[in-house]
Design a protein around this motif. Structure first.
Motif, PDB file in Angstrom:
ATOM      1  N   ILE A  68       0.694  -1.051   0.093  1.00 13.68           N
ATOM      2  CA  ILE A  68       0.066  -0.094  -0.123  1.00 13.68           C
ATOM      3  C   ILE A  68       0.783   1.349  -0.010  1.00 13.68           C
ATOM      4  N   ALA A  69       2.096   1.171   0.840  1.00  8.98           N
ATOM      5  CA  ALA A  69       3.023   2.425   0.838  1.00  8.98           C
ATOM      6  C   ALA A  69       3.405   2.706  -0.528  1.00  8.98           C
ATOM      7  N   LEU A  70       3.794   1.753  -1.449  1.00 10.19           N
ATOM      8  CA  LEU A  70       4.273   1.881  -2.763  1.00 10.19           C
ATOM      9  C   LEU A  70       3.187   2.680  -3.740  1.00 10.19           C
ATOM     10  N   ASP A  71       1.981   1.942  -3.638  1.00 10.15           N
ATOM     11  CA  ASP A  71       0.835   2.295  -4.423  1.00 10.15           C
ATOM     12  C   ASP A  71       0.671   3.836  -4.148  1.00 10.15           C
ATOM     13  N   ALA A  72       0.617   3.966  -2.723  1.00 11.19           N
ATOM     14  CA  ALA A  72       0.247   5.580  -2.218  1.00 11.19           C
ATOM     15  C   ALA A  72       1.236   6.612  -2.608  1.00 11.19           C
ATOM     16  N   LEU A  73       2.454   6.275  -2.681  1.00 10.57           N
ATOM     17  CA  LEU A  73       3.403   7.110  -3.174  1.00 10.57           C
ATOM     18  C   LEU A  73       3.296   7.261  -4.607  1.00 10.57           C
ATOM     19  N   ALA A  74       3.090   6.253  -5.124  1.00 13.05           N
ATOM     20  CA  ALA A  74       2.895   6.252  -6.716  1.00 13.05           C
ATOM     21  C   ALA A  74       1.658   7.148  -7.068  1.00 13.05           C
ATOM     22  N   ALA A  75       0.541   7.413  -6.241  1.00 10.62           N
ATOM     23  CA  ALA A  75      -0.465   7.934  -6.564  1.00 10.62           C
ATOM     24  C   ALA A  75      -0.323   9.294  -6.013  1.00 10.62           C
ATOM     25  N   GLY A  76       0.926   9.898  -5.510  1.00 15.20           N
ATOM     26  CA  GLY A  76       1.344  11.135  -5.193  1.00 15.20           C
ATOM     27  C   GLY A  76       0.765  11.722  -3.693  1.00 15.20           C
ATOM     28  N   LYS A  77       0.540  10.848  -2.944  1.00 16.46           N
ATOM     29  CA  LYS A  77       0.094  11.006  -1.675  1.00 16.46           C
ATOM     30  C   LYS A  77       1.316  11.221  -0.579  1.00 16.46           C
ATOM     31  N   HIS A  78       0.911  11.772   0.573  1.00 14.81           N
ATOM     32  CA  HIS A  78       2.003  11.742   1.496  1.00 14.81           C
ATOM     33  C   HIS A  78       1.563  10.700   2.462  1.00 14.81           C
ATOM     34  N   VAL A  79       2.542   9.921   2.899  1.00 16.05           N
ATOM     35  CA  VAL A  79       2.445   8.691   3.699  1.00 16.05           C
ATOM     36  C   VAL A  79       2.743   8.769   5.104  1.00 16.05           C
ATOM     37  N   TYR A  80       1.789   8.184   5.952  1.00 14.93           N
ATOM     38  CA  TYR A  80       1.929   8.000   7.446  1.00 14.93           C
ATOM     39  C   TYR A  80       1.821   6.785   7.729  1.00 14.93           C
ATOM     40  N   CYS A  81       3.057   5.948   7.469  1.00 13.04           N
ATOM     41  CA  CYS A  81       2.818   4.277   7.584  1.00 13.04           C
ATOM     42  C   CYS A  81       2.897   3.724   9.030  1.00 13.04           C
ATOM     43  N   GLU A  82       2.124   2.843   9.459  1.00 15.76           N
ATOM     44  CA  GLU A  82       2.298   2.387  11.022  1.00 15.76           C
ATOM     45  C   GLU A  82       3.536   1.520  10.897  1.00 15.76           C
ATOM     46  N   LYS A  83       4.096   1.320  11.963  1.00 14.16           N
ATOM     47  CA  LYS A  83       5.405   0.300  12.181  1.00 14.16           C
ATOM     48  C   LYS A  83       4.796  -0.980  12.295  1.00 14.16           C
ATOM     49  N   PRO A  84       5.551  -2.014  12.129  1.00 19.55           N
ATOM     50  CA  PRO A  84       6.898  -1.981  11.238  1.00 19.55           C
ATOM     51  C   PRO A  84       6.676  -1.464   9.632  1.00 19.55           C
ATOM     52  N   MET A  85       7.572  -0.845   8.964  1.00 18.22           N
ATOM     53  CA  MET A  85       7.418  -0.326   7.902  1.00 18.22           C
ATOM     54  C   MET A  85       7.023  -1.226   6.998  1.00 18.22           C
ATOM     55  N   VAL A  86       7.795  -2.388   6.977  1.00 16.82           N
ATOM     56  CA  VAL A  86       7.379  -3.530   6.002  1.00 16.82           C
ATOM     57  C   VAL A  86       7.451  -4.824   7.005  1.00 16.82           C
TER      58      VAL A  86
END
Length: 468
Positions: free
Chosen positions: A132-150
């Protein structure tokens, strides 16, 4: 008038320590911390214009998603624009809270496609974070991702690269790195308050079924209401519907990362922030299934030992990690920094400093081999010792202990999320970017790898690579 108000506010902050820590010993209070505290309180006294408004989407509206959203909406100028979750009951809950006009979906890509959303919180099961993080960045969104990042170490590199290339803010959600208490511990350690650091003991214990992730499973939960097929698709495996794996997911390695990904990660990110460390060079972990024998396949009691190398940031030290889900302490969270001259205990947002200094003179007598010598040699050596070392040189120097307490109502979670939205508005660098998040996630995930393989994991903290 405004100047008078500002001056009054400044005086008040200096008197109580504001959101800097209130110390029992004033000389160690940091004026810089007070100025920072003042900035945090005064930050939003100016009106928030339409251009400052941030439209927020939430992906994953479970326990942490609820907490993150509630905190985010305390930041002026943040508006909720949509919520995505796989369980229908949580989408119903969102409508009940925010009204029938709220945009909801079970497909996160539909939420990311909306032009009226500027930033997203990713608070899903661990197994979905990287995708989801990769898709969100590709869509031009700023991202607050809960831990663990991956969920897997291999996922860290593309997320770091995507965050860097996107030009968007990416922050990982381990709020302790924004804590004023941790900032004070960092300051004191750097100032040599406890001498040279050589060990960190980090503990995060619990003693409750909820703490052990046995969350209430709704009575209407089934493969349809949880969109099980969509949920499990990211694993690439055919897994039969299991309500525990969906609602107690942290306990199962197929979709979660256990105590390592949930709680070791907090201890690691906090330790790395305080010490400026890039990470350990060796990792070993062991665990057991002690009490919560509920089908989980990741342990409820776990310990880890990590060796941190000499580096430009710090001298070598050893880190011990502990999580006990049936602890007779009733539960505790503490990072203890042990140095050559004392100890800093970081307990929540409060810290205590205790000192123990060595005397200048070496030990002589008492529990010593001296009494085993002949009396003549004992007498001669005592005479020589007395002639060389004064009474003061034989005494341990005394240094006052100190306690720092965060003010009542202080929230590091609010500070952390505020820092994220400040970065979105101003472009400032966040404290927990993708690289920092990965440097904490990789050792945590390596604890699971070590537990499962019963081997030591070797890690290069500078290059962020496994050493085979």
């Amino acid at each position: 008038m405004k100047k008078d108000i500002a001056a009054s506010r400044r005086q008040f902050l200096q008197q109580i320590g504001a959101t800097s820590l209130v110390a029992a010993s004033a000389p160690l209070s940091s004026l810089a911390a007070q100025e920072k505290a003042e900035e945090r309180i005064l930050r939003y006294e100016r009106p928030v214009s339409a251009n400052d408004t941030i439209r927020l989407g939430v992906i994953g509206y479970g326990v942490q998603g609820h907490f993150d959203l509630a905190t985010a909406l305390k930041v002026p100028g943040v508006e909720l624009a949509g919520i995505c979750d796989l369980y229908t009951g949580r989408l119903d809950n969102a409508k009940e809270k925010f009204g029938n006009e709220l945009y909801i979906t079970r497909n996160y890509k539909e939420l990311l496609a909306r032009k009226d959303i500027d930033a997203v919180i990713i608070a899903t099961h661990d197994v979905w974070h990287a995708r989801i993080a990769l898709d969100a960045l590709a869509a031009g969104k700023h991202v607050y991702c809960e831990k663990p990042m991956v969920y897997k170490i291999s996922q860290g590199y593309p997320v770091i690269a995507a965050a860097k290339a996107s030009g968007k803010v990416f922050q990982v959600g381990s709020q302790r790195v924004s804590s004023l208490g941790y900032a004070k511990a960092k300051e004191l350690l750097a100032a040599g308050e406890i001498g040279k650091l050589n060990m960190v003991n980090a503990v995060y214990d619990r003693q409750s079924s909820i703490g052990a992730w046995e969350y209430t499973i709704p009575k209407d939960a089934d493969a349809m209401t949880t969109d099980w097929d969509r949920f499990i698709a990211v694993t690439g495996k055919q897994i039969p519907y299991d309500g525990k794996k969906f609602f107690w997911w942290r306990a199962f390695k197929e979709v979660g990362t256990g105590v390592a990904g949930d709680l070791f990660i907090h201890l690691l990110s906090g330790t790395h922030f305080i010490t400026n460390s890039k990470g350990p060079k060796s990792i070993y972990s062991t665990g057991q299934f002690s009490y919560w024998k509920d089908g989980r396949n990741l342990p409820d009691v776990m310990s880890g030992v990590m060796q941190y190398p000499d580096s430009p940031e710090h001298a070598a030290f050893q880190l011990t990690l502990q999580v006990n889900f049936i602890s007779g302490t009733g539960g505790q969270e503490v990072i203890r920094l042990v140095g050559s001259e004392g100890v800093i205990d970081v307990i929540g947002n409060n810290i205590s400093v205790r000192h123990s200094l060595m005397p200048e003179a070496p030990g002589f007598g008492g529990y010593d081999s001296l009494f085993t010598f002949s009396q003549r040699i004992q007498d001669e050596m005592k005479q020589e010792y007395d002639a060389k070392w004064t009474a003061d040189q034989r005494k341990r120097p005394v240094k006052a202990d100190i306690v720092y307490k965060a003010p009542e109502g202080y929230s590091d979670h609010l500070d952390h999320i505020t820092n994220f939205f400040d970065a979105v508005r101003t472009g400032k660098v966040v404290v927990e970017d993708a690289a920092f998040g990965f440097r904490a996630a990789a050792p945590a995930l390596s604890c699971n790898d070590s537990f499962l393989s019963k081997k030591i994991v070797h890690w290069d903290p500078a290059s962020m690579k496994l050493v085979v």
